[in-house]
Structure formats: structure tokens, C-alpha cells
Design an enzyme around this catalytic site. Structure first.
Site, PDB file in Angstrom:
ATOM      1  N   GLY A   3     -20.617 112.266  94.049  1.00  0.00           N
ATOM      2  CA  GLY A   3     -20.649 113.636  94.535  1.00  0.00           C
ATOM      3  C   GLY A   3     -19.262 114.175  94.760  1.00  0.00           C
ATOM      4  N   ARG A   4     -18.828 114.180  96.024  1.00  0.00           N
ATOM      5  CA  ARG A   4     -17.552 114.827  96.378  1.00  0.00           C
ATOM      6  C   ARG A   4     -16.351 114.212  95.669  1.00  0.00           C
ATOM      7  NH1 ARG A   4     -17.064 113.914 102.288  1.00  0.00           N
ATOM      8  NH2 ARG A   4     -18.296 112.066 101.778  1.00  0.00           N
ATOM      9  N   PRO A  12     -26.244 116.355  92.387  1.00  0.00           N
ATOM     10  CA  PRO A  12     -26.406 117.806  92.454  1.00  0.00           C
ATOM     11  C   PRO A  12     -25.673 118.356  93.675  1.00  0.00           C
ATOM     12  CG  PRO A  12     -28.429 116.691  93.101  1.00  0.00           C
ATOM     13  CD  PRO A  12     -27.508 115.634  92.598  1.00  0.00           C
ATOM     14  N   MET A  13     -24.821 119.343  93.465  1.00  0.00           N
ATOM     15  CA  MET A  13     -24.083 119.967  94.567  1.00  0.00           C
ATOM     16  C   MET A  13     -24.188 121.477  94.438  1.00  0.00           C
ATOM     17  SD  MET A  13     -20.674 117.535  94.874  1.00  0.00           S
ATOM     18  CE  MET A  13     -20.449 117.311  93.101  1.00  0.00           C
ATOM     19  N   CYS A  54     -30.684 116.633 101.492  1.00  0.00           N
ATOM     20  CA  CYS A  54     -29.882 117.759 101.974  1.00  0.00           C
ATOM     21  C   CYS A  54     -29.904 117.809 103.502  1.00  0.00           C
ATOM     22  CB  CYS A  54     -30.400 119.067 101.386  1.00  0.00           C
ATOM     23  SG  CYS A  54     -29.398 120.500 101.865  1.00  0.00           S
TER      24      CYS A  54
END
Length: 370
Positions: A227-228, A16-17, A101
Site C-alpha cells: 500500500g503506502r 486499493p487506495m 477500511c
């Protein structure tokens, strides 16, 4: 890999981003390959209070299955109510809890990667989530800890297993590292050794499908969280499909194929937000990620990043040299934020007593999306 009753193959999860993993981006990624695709972060307070923005973010396109939502919360009672809403109203098939986070507006309230330091509070939050989830699997994503002197991941993993979570994901960095330095894959291996009874997923520095295979070989983890590495590269999930099936093929799109994906992404964002100006504006942040490694020229990059309509954006995309080949390693490396932080913003006295389970009235965020 199984997460509760959900079969996940390949064993890949889209992290999740905030501002990225909305319905538009998840659609692009799901068209490329299998796995579990998680929503942007949803705040439990926003869901419980029926915040319109939050309710809009938790909607899934027709046909998206399984539906996976990540929740952020600090107050066990609020977390429990939010999970019950998801379960009873059939809003999702899987709930992930955010304890990773590192951004100040989250950690200064005791949330995200700050919360696992309070072992008792973590246990209460997890217990409330599982108790209200019904048949839905509950998982959590976390970091190694606040900093090198305050590591929490092994204790947090054991608590998660004891409280009935279906899987744990570990980003191999502390909160103070943010996205700087190198992810500690050995920590992922240690967590897997500590909680062999449930799946452990590794996260951090997976830029290519071959990185994912290396992480699993090195750590023994059950799956990976990406993610990234997929920013501006939804076809990474096609590579991951191929890699886990033992196929050597890897996506190497030309600049023209990248441009076509960019146009489709922008159109999906317009559909997602129901507004062309909003969708095109939201797309601007993706331009640099899509063009990483390509020679496109500063003027054209600027024009793409300031387009105000789909027609204008498509016109600028048509100026890209379509036959230019994939630039290889220049496009495969790190993308997105890479900086570390000087310190982690925490509530006053947060580190004084790790057994404290009191929750501040200001702890809960009411706006979703990180």
C-alpha cells in the site's frame, strides 16, 4: 501464487487506495512489474444504482489484465447484486471485498474494519458474493479487528475459507491503530496457520522489496499486499519483480528520472479524468511522496504542489537538479499517514451483540472511492 484461476507472479498485490489506485497510477505500476493491481474502492450501492462516478471508476484501460476491483458493502443482498453485475457484464476478472477500511465514515455505518465483528453478517456477505460471482475469484482484505479487545481476524479467516473465498489479505493492525505503530506480522503468521487451505497475503510496513521477502520468510504467507510503500514510488514493483526472481538489483532513480515519472503520472491523470485542471489538481497530493528524501527546496515544492496546468508543472519540474542521486534510506522509509486514532467510530450498540445480523438502511455508501 494462484487466486482462483489467476496466476499472480510475483506474489504481489497493489492495495486499493482511495484517490490513488486509479487507472493512471495502476498503469505506472504495471509498467514496472508483475502482480495484481486493484482498483479504488467501489461501493456496491453505487454500482447497483449505476452511479455515473462509480461506473467511470470501474473502467479499465485497454490491455489491463487481470482486471481487479474492490467492493465495499454491508448489505448481503446489495453485495450479491453488485458482484452479479460485475460477473454477468464482464466488468472485471477478480473481486476483492473491503473489510479493512478504518475511516470513520465507513466504520460508523458498520462497514470496513467494523463488519467482521458481526460474524453472522460477515458470513452472509461472503456467501452472497461467492454465490453471484460465477467463475470469478472472490477475496477479502481485513484488519486484525476493531481494537486489541475485539480481535476478529482468525474467526473471519475461517469463515472466509468455509464460504469459498480464494484468498485473504490481512493488514497487521487494528482499526484503532489506523496507520500508527508497527504492523503485527506475527498475526499474519497465525492466520496462515489457521487457514492453510487458501492463500494468505500479508500487508503492513512493506517499504522496500526486501521487506516483502522478510515478511514471507517470517510469516509463511503466500504473498504480500503493498500500500503506502509505493506512494511516489511506482518503481517499487520493479524492485519486487527483481527480489522475487532472486536478482539483487534495486531501482535508484536520479531526481531527473523521478521528475520524468512525475510528469508522466500527471499526464496520465489528465487522460484518466478527461480534464487537465482535474488531473493536475489530483496530482498535487503525490508531489510530497515523490520528493520524499530529496533536497528540493520549500519554494519549489510549493510551486509544484500548486501548479495549475501540465505546462506549468513541467516548467517547475525542469527546475529540479536532474543529476541529484537517489537519497537512499531517507526515501525508503514510511510514507503517507502514520497516526493512530483515539477510538473507532461505530454504530450505537455495535459491540453489544456480535451475533446480530441486522443491516441499517443507512449502512450502504452511495459514493465510491472511500
Amino acid at each position: 501464487m494462484k487466486i482462483g484461476a489467476i496466476d499472480v507472479w510475483p506474489p504481489v498485490v497493489l492495495a486499493p487506495m482511495a484517490g490513488v489506485t486509479n487507472a493512471a497510477f495502476r498503469t505506472l505500476c504495471r509498467e514496472q512489474g508483475g502482480g495484481l493491481y486493484v482498483s479504488e474502492m467501489i461501493t456496491t450501492r453505487g454500482l447497483v444504482e449505476r452511479n455515473p462516478k462509480t461506473l467511470a471508476m470501474i473502467r479499465f484501460p485497454e490491455g489491463e489484465s487481470p482486471r481487479s476491483v474492490q467492493l465495499y458493502g454491508v448489505d448481503p443482498a446489495v453485495v450479491g447484486r453488485a458482484v452479479r453485475i460485475i460477473a454477468e457484464e464482464g466488468l472485471a476478472d477478480h473481486v476483492d471485498l473491503n473489510f479493512g477500511c478504518p475511516v470513520p465514515k465507513v466504520t460508523r455505518r458498520g462497514g470496513g474494519s467494523a463488519l467482521p465483528y458481526k460474524r453472522g453478517l460477515l458470513r452472509r456477505v461472503l456467501r452472497a458474493a461467492v454465490a453471484n460471482a460465477g467463475t470469478l475469484p472472490v477475496t477479502m482484505k481485513m484488519r486484525k479487528g476493531i481494537d486489541g479487545d475485539h480481535l476478529t481476524y482468525l474467526d473471519a479467516g475461517r469463515i472466509a475459507a468455509q464460504e469459498g473465498l480464494s484468498a485473504i489479505a490481512l493488514h497487521g493492525r487494528t482499526a484503532v491503530q489506523h496507520y500508527g505503530g508497527t504492523a503485527d506480522w506475527e498475526a499474519i503468521a497465525r492466520l496462515k496457520d489457521a487457514v492453510p487451505e487458501i492463500p494468505v497475503l500479508g500487508n503492513g510496513d512493506i517499504w522496500t522489496a526486501d521487506d516483502a521477502l522478510r515478511m514471507i520468510r517470517r510469516t509463511g504467507c503466500d504473498g504480500v499486499v503493498v500500500g503506502r510503500g509505493c506512494l511516489g514510488r511506482p518503481w517499487l514493483f520493479r524492485d519486487l519483480d527483481d527480489a522475487f526472481e532472486g536478482r539483487p538489483t534495486r531501482a535508484r532513480p536520479t531526481l531527473g528520472e523521478v521528475a520524468a515519472t512525475m510528469a508522466r503520472h500527471a499526464a496520465l491523470l489528465v487522460e484518466c479524468f478527461g480534464s487537465e485542471p482535474h488531473g493536475v489538481l489530483d496530482f498535487r497530493k503525490h508531489v510530497g511522496w515523490y520528493l520524499k528524501g530529496f533536497e528540493a527546496g520549500a519554494d519549489l515544492r510549493r510551486d509544484l504542489a500548486t501548479a495549475g496546468s501540465l505546462e506549468e508543472l513541467r516548467g517547475h519540474l525542469a527546475r529540479l537538479p536532474a543529476t541529484r542521486p537517489w537519497p537512499g534510506a531517507a526515501a525508503d522509509g514510511p510514507r503517507g499517514k502514520t497516526n493512530a486514532r483515539d477510538r473507532v467510530h461505530l454504530p450505537d450498540g455495535w459491540l453489544d451483540d456480535q451475533g446480530d445480523v441486522e443491516v441499517s438502511a443507512e449502512a450502504e455508501l452511495d459514493v465510491s472511492g472511500g
